[in-house]
Design a protein around this motif. Structure first.
Motif, PDB file in Angstrom:
ATOM      1  N   ARG A 669       0.870  -1.185   0.000  1.00  0.00           N
ATOM      2  CA  ARG A 669       0.000   0.000   0.000  1.00  0.00           C
ATOM      3  C   ARG A 669       0.905   1.232   0.000  1.00  0.00           C
ATOM      4  N   VAL A 670       0.558   2.148  -0.889  1.00  0.00           N
ATOM      5  CA  VAL A 670       1.353   3.373  -0.979  1.00  0.00           C
ATOM      6  C   VAL A 670       0.475   4.543  -0.562  1.00  0.00           C
ATOM      7  N   ALA A 671       0.917   5.243   0.465  1.00  0.00           N
ATOM      8  CA  ALA A 671       0.171   6.420   0.912  1.00  0.00           C
ATOM      9  C   ALA A 671       1.148   7.436   1.467  1.00  0.00           C
ATOM     10  N   ASP A 672       0.944   8.685   1.140  1.00  0.00           N
ATOM     11  CA  ASP A 672       1.776   9.791   1.622  1.00  0.00           C
ATOM     12  C   ASP A 672       3.266   9.544   1.377  1.00  0.00           C
ATOM     13  N   GLY A 673       3.567   9.054   0.213  1.00  0.00           N
ATOM     14  CA  GLY A 673       4.970   8.846  -0.136  1.00  0.00           C
ATOM     15  C   GLY A 673       5.637   7.710   0.627  1.00  0.00           C
ATOM     16  N   GLN A 674       4.851   6.886   1.276  1.00  0.00           N
ATOM     17  CA  GLN A 674       5.397   5.756   2.035  1.00  0.00           C
ATOM     18  C   GLN A 674       4.792   4.456   1.526  1.00  0.00           C
ATOM     19  N   ALA A 675       5.569   3.417   1.517  1.00  0.00           N
ATOM     20  CA  ALA A 675       5.033   2.112   1.121  1.00  0.00           C
ATOM     21  C   ALA A 675       5.037   1.184   2.325  1.00  0.00           C
ATOM     22  N   ALA A 676       3.963   0.417   2.453  1.00  0.00           N
ATOM     23  CA  ALA A 676       3.902  -0.582   3.524  1.00  0.00           C
ATOM     24  C   ALA A 676       3.514  -1.905   2.890  1.00  0.00           C
ATOM     25  N   ALA A 677       4.250  -2.951   3.259  1.00  0.00           N
ATOM     26  CA  ALA A 677       4.004  -4.250   2.627  1.00  0.00           C
ATOM     27  C   ALA A 677       3.477  -5.252   3.642  1.00  0.00           C
ATOM     28  N   SER A 678       2.611  -6.119   3.153  1.00  0.00           N
ATOM     29  CA  SER A 678       2.119  -7.176   4.038  1.00  0.00           C
ATOM     30  C   SER A 678       1.984  -8.481   3.272  1.00  0.00           C
ATOM     31  N   GLY A 679       2.193  -9.559   3.976  1.00  0.00           N
ATOM     32  CA  GLY A 679       2.056 -10.892   3.397  1.00  0.00           C
ATOM     33  C   GLY A 679       2.145 -11.888   4.541  1.00  0.00           C
ATOM     34  N   GLU A 680       1.181 -12.770   4.611  1.00  0.00           N
ATOM     35  CA  GLU A 680       1.102 -13.656   5.771  1.00  0.00           C
ATOM     36  C   GLU A 680       2.351 -14.526   5.919  1.00  0.00           C
ATOM     37  N   GLY A 681       2.905 -14.511   7.101  1.00  0.00           N
ATOM     38  CA  GLY A 681       4.065 -15.355   7.372  1.00  0.00           C
ATOM     39  C   GLY A 681       5.359 -14.811   6.792  1.00  0.00           C
ATOM     40  N   LEU A 682       5.323 -13.604   6.227  1.00  0.00           N
ATOM     41  CA  LEU A 682       6.521 -13.051   5.585  1.00  0.00           C
ATOM     42  C   LEU A 682       6.987 -11.800   6.312  1.00  0.00           C
ATOM     43  N   THR A 683       8.294 -11.621   6.372  1.00  0.00           N
ATOM     44  CA  THR A 683       8.850 -10.357   6.843  1.00  0.00           C
ATOM     45  C   THR A 683       9.278  -9.597   5.597  1.00  0.00           C
ATOM     46  N   LEU A 684       8.655  -8.472   5.366  1.00  0.00           N
ATOM     47  CA  LEU A 684       8.850  -7.772   4.095  1.00  0.00           C
ATOM     48  C   LEU A 684       9.453  -6.396   4.323  1.00  0.00           C
ATOM     49  N   TYR A 685      10.359  -6.027   3.441  1.00  0.00           N
ATOM     50  CA  TYR A 685      11.000  -4.711   3.534  1.00  0.00           C
ATOM     51  C   TYR A 685      10.607  -3.909   2.304  1.00  0.00           C
ATOM     52  N   ALA A 686       9.962  -2.778   2.562  1.00  0.00           N
ATOM     53  CA  ALA A 686       9.459  -1.960   1.453  1.00  0.00           C
ATOM     54  C   ALA A 686      10.331  -0.735   1.220  1.00  0.00           C
ATOM     55  N   ASP A 687      11.447  -0.629   1.954  1.00  0.00           N
ATOM     56  CA  ASP A 687      12.229   0.606   1.902  1.00  0.00           C
ATOM     57  C   ASP A 687      12.991   0.806   0.604  1.00  0.00           C
ATOM     58  N   LYS A 688      13.156  -0.251  -0.199  1.00  0.00           N
ATOM     59  CA  LYS A 688      13.895  -0.090  -1.460  1.00  0.00           C
ATOM     60  C   LYS A 688      12.952   0.227  -2.627  1.00  0.00           C
ATOM     61  N   LEU A 689      11.664   0.209  -2.383  1.00  0.00           N
ATOM     62  CA  LEU A 689      10.731   0.494  -3.481  1.00  0.00           C
ATOM     63  C   LEU A 689      10.902   1.944  -3.918  1.00  0.00           C
ATOM     64  N   VAL A 690      10.941   2.142  -5.220  1.00  0.00           N
ATOM     65  CA  VAL A 690      11.029   3.506  -5.750  1.00  0.00           C
ATOM     66  C   VAL A 690       9.599   4.009  -5.908  1.00  0.00           C
ATOM     67  N   LEU A 691       9.287   5.141  -5.294  1.00  0.00           N
ATOM     68  CA  LEU A 691       7.906   5.647  -5.330  1.00  0.00           C
ATOM     69  C   LEU A 691       7.865   6.984  -6.055  1.00  0.00           C
ATOM     70  N   ASP A 692       6.754   7.212  -6.731  1.00  0.00           N
ATOM     71  CA  ASP A 692       6.573   8.577  -7.244  1.00  0.00           C
ATOM     72  C   ASP A 692       5.102   8.955  -7.240  1.00  0.00           C
TER      73      ASP A 692
END
Ligand code: GLC
Length: 692
Positions: A669-692
């Motif tokens: 989910r992308v909101a206010d220039g920030q990305a947050a990731a979710s997936g059951e049973g997964l540890t996810l890092y969204a900090d490398k996603l390029v957003l615009d």
């Protein structure tokens, strides 16, 4: 829609799993003509028409403009003029003209494909025996045609997950100590590795299903030690069975009449590595069951995978052929051999191997029980050997997946094993050929495939191996293999080994994505590798681009395939994020617009493009497949809004696979220039996603 048309008396090939009833009406589109037994199908070509298909063959992805021949051959020179390689994959897809049409010529004998060679505006396909089934596939897109075709031919083979690891091979590892050295060479330097192939020298006198007691005194112990190192050994099995009294496979085969026979009913003999050998009649179910059961001798010792070779079948000579050649040479003794004599003498011996007359000199039993001359079913030989192996293992260990890849194949074999692309050479052009064969093989159902990285014949160079590994990172089968008497080709032999190691680190980081895409394609009958035309059929530049491929649903690849290049031209059919990779930890993320670009790529760098709006999971690298943590994932992509990816995973070994059970949705989910990731049973890092 698929329609079937039968001609003559077709021989059951096993290519198709659910054949529609034959049509009573004549075959549309094609003009038919006969010449003796041969039956030709001609089709006018419009100027801009493309022809895709033909699986394993030389030249381009668009096969138009050359003449190919399906007649499986032990062909070690994959130069542009070769009409036949090891496999027959008789699928053509006509695209870009006035029609969109898939055609499968299900014919196990020789078939020629003159695709605008004799006349630029005409395709003529000739079945030399005239006994075949033709399937017409009409859908509204290239992807839909291939999907329909793949449903017709049944699901693709699924290897164990470890088979997506890096595999080291060489014709010439002679003994246990050498194999242990190779493993140590990788492990000590932390170069990832999951498998080592055992070429013919592990056998006792090149006898199938034997192990040299002198050079491999305790295979079970070796396998166990290797498993401790997270390594699998992958022995080769050849089609020919050595003629030798007291060799049980030979004795039993002879006693039960399992081998191909000459016209008079006596067993046919041809020579391969062990010299005179017999050839199991793999067309027979009982012979397949018998031969397939032999693999258990090795799995019981701890082996989990095999490569099937020389199964075109390769024939160095027949005793009759050799005698005739020697007599011919002797008759020339004492002659002052000038042009004609000399070239004649040379051709007497150069044509002794793979001689068409030899393939006409023996017989097999067709599925209808009738005796059939081998050349009429020639292209099924390797496929049926792979089927024997696959079915043998299914019977022996039904719950486990095994690695199988074969040199020769026919469509249908894709259900039982993968293929490697045969004896290529350490040529830059063969790196490109490797890329071009990927989508064509995928169209024909062969998803688990790759070429000998670094090149099999000739001496490699370290930059060639490095660049080839950069392509191999993406191919399901990732094997470095080299021929006898060529330069050592293990990564650690080279000065650039650190760069190569970094390339491999990317393979293991990409493993969750590559495995997920492979499995989804296998379970839904799609292509993992596609020409750009499949995804951008309206974009003429994309359709004409043959040195870039779509990979999975999200990506495109564009390897460097020229020596001394420090970059390459890339055409982006849409905006994409370029990941310029050096290693699993070291990469640049560069958003790029649609259009033409020249991309700088130093020797150690290679690109992966991710479509804008998509992302891919990227793991921390590891030194073997089981050590890759598929639950800890960094997401890489270029997003301007929410996005999703369905990640497939499973235990990697059981044969019970299900798409539903294996999929985990990942949502960003992308909101206010920030990305947050979710997936059951997964540890996810969204900090490398390029957003615009
Ligand atoms: C064939 C195979 C090759 C193998 C060699 C020896 O040429 O294609 O991969 O190394 O035989 O077995």
């Amino acid at each position: 829609m698929i329609r079937r048309y039968d001609f003559g008396t077709p021989i059951e090939t096993g290519a198709v799993v659910s054949a529609p009833q034959p049509q009573a009406e004549p075959l549309p589109y094609f003009t038919l003509s006969r010449s003796d037994a041969a039956l030709s199908f001609s089709l006018p070509l419009s100027p801009d028409e493309f022809i895709f298909g033909l699986g394993e063959s030389v030249r381009g992805v668009n096969k138009r403009g050359y003449r190919y021949r399906s007649f499986n051959a032990d062909e070690s020179t994959h130069s542009e003029d070769r009409a036949s390689l090891y496999a027959s994959h008789n699928l053509l897809i006509f695209f870009g003209g006035t029609r969109l049409l898939g055609v499968f010529f299900d014919d196990p004998g020789a078939v020629t494909f003159d695709l605008g060679y004799t006349r630029a505006d005409e395709a003529v396909i000739t079945s030399e025996n005239g006994d075949l089934r033709v399937y017409l596939i009409e859908e509204d897109s290239l992807k839909a045609i291939v999907h329909a075709f793949r449903q017709l031919i049944g699901p693709s083979y699924i290897p164990p997950k470890w088979a997506f690891g890096y595999i080291q091979s060489r014709w010439g590892y002679k003994c246990e100590a050498e194999i242990r050295d190779v493993v140590r060479g990788h492990r000590e330097r932390h170069i990832p590795l999951d498998g080592v192939c055992m070429d013919i020298d592990y056998m006792d006198a090149f006898k199938d299903f034997t192990v040299s007691a002198e050079r491999f005194p305790d295979l079970p112990a070796l396998c166990e030690d290797m498993r401790g190192e997270h390594i699998r050994l992958i022995p080769i099995i050849d089609a020919g069975v050595k003629q030798e009294d007291g060799y049980d496979v030979c004795d039993e085969g002879l006693e039960k009449g399992y081998f191909c026979t000459k016209e008079d009913g006596s067993p046919f003999i041809g020579a391969v590595w062990p010299g005179r050998s017999f050839f199991p009649d793999f067309l027979r179910e009982d012979v397949r069951a018998w031969f397939g059961a032999q693999y258990a001798r090795l799995t019981d010792a701890g082996i989990e995978g095999f490569w099937n070779d020389m199964n075109e079948p390769a024939l160095f000579y027949t005793p009759e052929g050799l005698e005739a050649a020697i007599a011919e040479a002797e008759s020339m003794r004492g002659r002052n051999a000038g042009l004609d004599d000399f070239f004649h003498l040379r051709s007497v011996f150069s044509h002794i191997a793979g001689n068409p007359a030899d393939y006409r000199s023996f017989y097999q039993q067709a599925p209808d029980g009738l005796r059939v001359r081998h050349d009429r079913v020639h292209n099924l030989y390797g496929a049926m050997m792979t089927r024997a192996a696959g079915e043998g293992m299914q019977a022996h260990e039904p719950d486990r997946r095994h690695l199988f890849f074969s040199r020769s194949s026919y469509i249908g074999a894709h259900r039982y094993g993968g293929v490697w692309q045969g004896d290529n050479k350490s040529w830059w052009s063969h790196l490109l050929l490797n890329l071009k064969m990927m989508p064509s093989l995928n169209m024909c159902g062969f998803l688990y495939t790759g070429a000998d990285l670094g090149g099999f014949g000739c001496n490699t160079t370290e930059d060639l191996l490095l660049r080839w590994l950069q392509l191999g990172v993406f191919t399901p089968l990732m094997r470095n293999h080299a021929a006898l008497n060529t330069r050592d080709q293990e990564i650690y032999r080279f000065g650039m080994q650190e760069d190569m190691k970094r390339v491999l680190s990317v393979r293991y980081a990409l493993l969750p994505y590559l495995y997920s895409e492979f499995m989804k394609c296998a379970l839904t009958d799609e292509c993992m590798f596609r020409p750009l035309a499949f995804d951008y059929p309206q974009d003429n530049t994309a359709c004409r681009t043959e040195d870039q491929m779509m990979l999975g649903s999200e990506c495109m690849i564009a390897p460097v395939y020229e020596q001394n290049a420090r970059g390459r031209h890339v055409y982006l059919p849409e905006a994409m994020l370029m990941i310029r990779l050096r290693s699993a930890e070291d990469y640049d993320l560069i958003p790029m617009d649609r259009g033409h670009h020249f991309i700088d790529l130093a020797l150690g760098e290679f690109p992966l493009f991710v479509r804008r709006g998509c992302f891919i999971p990227f793991a921390r690298s590891a030194e073997w497949v089981e050590a890759v943590d598929g639950t800890n994932l960094t997401l890489l992509g270029w997003l301007s809004g929410d996005a999703a990816y369905a990640l497939y995973d499973d235990d990697g070994i059981s044969t019970q696979v299900s798409l539903e059970a294996g999929l985990t949705p990942i949502r960003v989910r992308v909101a206010d220039g920030q990305a947050a990731a979710s997936g059951e049973g997964l540890t996810l890092y969204a900090d490398k996603l390029v957003l615009d």
